[in-house]
Structure formats: structure tokens, C-alpha cells
Design a protein around this motif. Structure first.
Motif, mmCIF file in Angstrom:
data_model
loop_
_atom_site.group_PDB
_atom_site.id
_atom_site.type_symbol
_atom_site.label_atom_id
_atom_site.label_comp_id
_atom_site.label_asym_id
_atom_site.label_seq_id
_atom_site.Cartn_x
_atom_site.Cartn_y
_atom_site.Cartn_z
ATOM 1 N N THR A 173 0.838 -1.202 0.000
ATOM 2 C CA THR A 173 0.000 0.000 0.000
ATOM 3 C C THR A 173 0.874 1.253 0.000
ATOM 4 N N ALA A 174 1.917 1.237 0.828
ATOM 5 C CA ALA A 174 2.823 2.383 0.896
ATOM 6 C C ALA A 174 3.531 2.614 -0.433
ATOM 7 N N GLU A 175 3.935 1.510 -1.106
ATOM 8 C CA GLU A 175 4.601 1.639 -2.400
ATOM 9 C C GLU A 175 3.673 2.262 -3.430
ATOM 10 N N GLU A 176 2.420 1.818 -3.446
ATOM 11 C CA GLU A 176 1.466 2.347 -4.428
ATOM 12 C C GLU A 176 1.228 3.829 -4.224
ATOM 13 N N LEU A 177 1.116 4.256 -2.972
ATOM 14 C CA LEU A 177 0.730 5.632 -2.670
ATOM 15 C C LEU A 177 1.929 6.542 -2.416
ATOM 16 N N HIS A 178 3.145 5.983 -2.536
ATOM 17 C CA HIS A 178 4.374 6.764 -2.316
ATOM 18 C C HIS A 178 4.405 7.343 -0.904
ATOM 19 N N LEU A 179 4.066 6.496 0.050
ATOM 20 C CA LEU A 179 4.118 6.865 1.462
ATOM 21 C C LEU A 179 5.073 5.923 2.189
ATOM 22 N N THR A 180 5.339 6.216 3.445
ATOM 23 C CA THR A 180 6.065 5.264 4.269
ATOM 24 C C THR A 180 5.066 4.276 4.877
ATOM 25 N N GLN A 181 5.568 3.127 5.282
ATOM 26 C CA GLN A 181 4.680 2.149 5.914
ATOM 27 C C GLN A 181 4.115 2.705 7.214
ATOM 28 N N SER A 182 4.924 3.498 7.920
ATOM 29 C CA SER A 182 4.466 4.120 9.162
ATOM 30 C C SER A 182 3.299 5.075 8.903
ATOM 31 N N ALA A 183 3.365 5.837 7.799
ATOM 32 C CA ALA A 183 2.282 6.763 7.462
ATOM 33 C C ALA A 183 0.991 6.006 7.157
ATOM 34 N N VAL A 184 1.114 4.889 6.444
ATOM 35 C CA VAL A 184 -0.069 4.060 6.157
ATOM 36 C C VAL A 184 -0.692 3.574 7.453
ATOM 37 N N SER A 185 0.147 3.069 8.357
ATOM 38 C CA SER A 185 -0.359 2.562 9.634
ATOM 39 C C SER A 185 -1.077 3.665 10.419
ATOM 40 N N LYS A 186 -0.524 4.879 10.392
ATOM 41 C CA LYS A 186 -1.146 5.986 11.129
ATOM 42 C C LYS A 186 -2.503 6.361 10.537
ATOM 43 N N HIS A 187 -2.613 6.343 9.207
ATOM 44 C CA HIS A 187 -3.907 6.629 8.576
ATOM 45 C C HIS A 187 -4.954 5.595 9.001
ATOM 46 N N ILE A 188 -4.581 4.320 8.959
ATOM 47 C CA ILE A 188 -5.530 3.254 9.323
ATOM 48 C C ILE A 188 -5.883 3.347 10.804
ATOM 49 N N GLN A 189 -4.885 3.597 11.639
ATOM 50 C CA GLN A 189 -5.136 3.720 13.078
ATOM 51 C C GLN A 189 -6.083 4.883 13.365
ATOM 52 N N ALA A 190 -5.889 5.994 12.664
ATOM 53 C CA ALA A 190 -6.764 7.152 12.866
ATOM 54 C C ALA A 190 -8.201 6.824 12.494
ATOM 55 N N LEU A 191 -8.368 6.116 11.386
ATOM 56 C CA LEU A 191 -9.721 5.706 10.982
ATOM 57 C C LEU A 191 -10.347 4.788 12.028
ATOM 58 N N GLU A 192 -9.586 3.827 12.492
ATOM 59 C CA GLU A 192 -10.117 2.865 13.463
ATOM 60 C C GLU A 192 -10.482 3.555 14.771
ATOM 61 N N GLU A 193 -9.664 4.527 15.205
ATOM 62 C CA GLU A 193 -9.987 5.269 16.431
ATOM 63 C C GLU A 193 -11.239 6.103 16.243
ATOM 64 N N ARG A 194 -11.348 6.735 15.071
ATOM 65 C CA ARG A 194 -12.529 7.560 14.799
ATOM 66 C C ARG A 194 -13.799 6.723 14.761
ATOM 67 N N LEU A 195 -13.715 5.538 14.160
ATOM 68 C CA LEU A 195 -14.897 4.676 14.012
ATOM 69 C C LEU A 195 -15.154 3.830 15.255
ATOM 70 N N GLY A 196 -14.131 3.649 16.085
ATOM 71 C CA GLY A 196 -14.304 2.845 17.292
ATOM 72 C C GLY A 196 -14.358 1.361 17.025
ATOM 73 N N THR A 197 -13.734 0.923 15.933
ATOM 74 C CA THR A 197 -13.732 -0.507 15.614
ATOM 75 C C THR A 197 -12.529 -0.833 14.743
ATOM 76 N N ALA A 198 -12.097 -2.061 14.789
ATOM 77 C CA ALA A 198 -10.963 -2.495 13.971
ATOM 78 C C ALA A 198 -11.421 -2.748 12.539
ATOM 79 N N LEU A 199 -10.632 -2.262 11.591
ATOM 80 C CA LEU A 199 -10.929 -2.474 10.167
ATOM 81 C C LEU A 199 -10.132 -3.640 9.600
ATOM 82 N N PHE A 200 -8.983 -3.912 10.191
ATOM 83 C CA PHE A 200 -8.137 -5.020 9.759
ATOM 84 C C PHE A 200 -7.748 -5.862 10.971
ATOM 85 N N LYS A 201 -7.563 -7.126 10.719
ATOM 86 C CA LYS A 201 -7.046 -8.036 11.738
ATOM 87 C C LYS A 201 -5.626 -8.418 11.350
#
Length: 306
Positions: free
Chosen positions: A26-54
């Protein structure tokens, strides 16, 4: 991520992660770091109050909540992109990703696709040759055209063509091995399709119930993409859907020596995920390909050459 809305950037990261099920890719496709991808997903999960990935030892898996969210967000982002294209870039094209059975793509769709582009220059079709089985489950398509019985879980299906089938062969083969009636069948090289559907058993039940059928050692070909070239090169005779060979019958490259037509259970179907995510552009393609299927069914069914 504070407030009541998730950022569009995070949603695009989520969609890419849902396709790849791998943060590194995902990071390669979007030209991001893996850490940035993780932070985006974590932010979404915190906002929604549920896990999106296992997270599992073998990689990522989409949770049930993640699958529901992926379906809705895919449709929402598609609509946003279409609106951007219409307003900011009126000459830009919208891409539809269509998974197509290789045989239908080769013999039915691609020869006629320019007709669709002339009607809808604003739409680009990404044709992906795929079968329903044995592929990456993470792949997402706006629609599929598959050889099927027409009943698929989670999909709205529309029959296109292909239920009518017939025995066909090349003039070169028939010059060597005449096939004038059913009694000549045992003197002709008969070819089998390896997959289910369009079997000799289905054909002979209606067309030749007293015939024993082809030899168990008859040559097999993996799919119509291989079987049809074998027929055109005179390697044998076979039972095929008439919609695939309409042009070959019209030109005389193939012949229906017995002139029969048998209806089977299988056919090519347009299959759209439920609920549909394609909007008016997918509707335009669906309407066009449905009319194409009707024409192919009619042409194939009436191009008899004895």
C-alpha cells in the motif's frame, strides 16, 4: 482525526490497503512510508471505534466491519472521483474495472468495444482477464462477465449469451473426416473442454441420446481460449456456445455440419456486486453489453452452415 468526518486521504489509504492486504505494498502504491499508512488506518479505526483489519501471522485480513466499510467507501470515493472528472476535467475519462472471462473478452467483447467507446468517449474500460475461481480474493471489480449458471451470492446477474450450443468443425477437418449424420460421429476426432459446462453429455442428451459419447481418451483443451483455435486449425470437432463462433460461422471458417442447436445451463452473465458501486458509467456499460449479448445470441444461433 478530530471532528465528524474522515479525511479523504485516509479513506484512499484504506481502499488501497483493502486491495493489497499489505501495508508495505500500500505504501509503495501511494508513495508513502509504511508508518504513514499505519497511522492513517489507526486514525480511521480510532474515529470509528472498531478495527478495520485483523493482523495475523500470515498478513492482514479485513474484519467484518472493515468489509462493510470498504464496500460503502469504495462507492463513495468513486462518486467523488466522477464528480471531480465531470466538473474540473470535463474531457477526462472515467475508468471501469471489468473482470472478463478470457474467451468472452477475446471473441465477443474486444471485437465490439470500439462501438461502446464511440457512444461513451468519457469512459475507459480496464479489461482484466479473470475466471471466478483461483484468483486473488482482494481484487475488486466494478463488474464481471463470467461463464456461469447465473446464481452467485452477493451479485446481481444478467444473462448475456451462450446458452445455445452446437457441434462445430472446420471445413478442413470435415474434408478429411466427413460428418454428415450422427452415425459418422465415431469416425471424427472429438475434442473436450476441460472445465464444467458445454460437455458432450449435455449435448448428446438432447441431440444424440442413443450415441455412446466420445472416447474417454479424447483430447482435452483448457478453456475456449485454447479450444476454439484448435477447432479453427482443424484439430477436431467440439461442442461450443454459438455466441463465441458467430463470426467464424458467418465467414465459413467453422461449420455446423449437423445444423442442431442445444440449450444448456451455462452462459455468459454480467455480474455486478450488490449493492452496485459503479454509478451511471457502469449503468451505461451494462446497458450496452446486455444489448451486445442479445445480438451475439441471435447471430450465433442463426449462422447455420450445413
Amino acid at each position: 482525526m478530530k471532528g465528524s468526518r474522515n479525511s479523504l486521504s485516509s479513506l484512499r489509504v484504506f481502499l488501497a490497503a483493502g486491495r493489497h492486504l499489505n501495508f508495505s505494498r500500500t505504501a509503495e502504491e501511494l508513495h508513502l512510508t509504511q508508518s504513514a499508512v499505519s497511522k492513517h488506518i489507526q486514525a480511521l479505526e480510532e474515529r470509528l471505534g472498531t478495527a478495520l483489519f485483523k493482523r495475523t501471522p500470515t498478513g492482514l485480513r479485513v474484519t467484518y466491519a472493515g468489509a462493510l466499510y470498504l464496500e460503502k467507501i469504495t462507492a463513495a470515493v468513486r462518486l467523488i472521483d466522477e464528480a471531480d472528472a465531470l466538473v474540473a476535467h470535463p474531457n477526462a475519462r472515467v475508468n471501469l474495472n471489468i473482470a472478463v472471462s478470457p474467451s468472452f473478452a477475446q471473441y465477443c467483447l474486444i471485437p465490439k468495444l470500439q462501438e461502446f467507446f464511440e457512444m461513451h468517449p468519457e469512459i475507459r474500460i480496464n479489461v482484466r482477464p479473470r475466471l471466478m475461481l483461483g484468483r486473488d480474493k482482494a481484487e475488486r471489480f466494478d463488474a464481471e462477465i463470467q461463464l456461469h449458471t447465473g446464481y452467485a451470492s452477493g451479485m446481481a446477474t444478467q444473462y448475456l449469451c451462450g446458452k445455445r450450443m452446437a457441434l462445430v468443425a472446420s471445413p478442413a477437418l470435415l474434408a478429411r473426416q466427413p460428418l454428415r449424420n450422427l452415425t459418422d460421429l465415431d469416425g471424427v476426432t472429438l475434442l473436450k473442454r476441460a472445465q464444467r459446462g458445454y460437455s458432450w453429455d449435455d449435448w448428446k442428451t438432447e441431440a444424440a441420446p442413443a450415441w455412446a459419447g466420445p472416447s474417454p481418451s479424447a483430447p482435452e483443451y483448457e478453456g475456449f481460449s485454447l479450444l476454439l483455435p484448435a477447432l479453427l486449425h482443424g484439430l477436431g470437432a467440439a461442442v461450443v456456445p454459438l455466441c463465441l463462433v458467430g463470426d467464424a460461422l458467418a465467414s465459413g471458417a467453422l461449420i455446423r455440419p449437423l445444423g442442431e442447436s442445444v440449450e444448456g445451463r451455462y452462459g455468459y452473465h454480467l455480474m455486478v456486486p450488490r449493492p452496485s458501486q459503479g454509478g451511471p458509467y457502469l449503468d451505461a456499460f451494462s446497458t450496452w453489453v446486455t444489448h451486445l449479448g442479445e445480438r451475439l445470441d441471435d447471430t450465433g444461433g442463426h449462422s447455420t452452415q450445413e
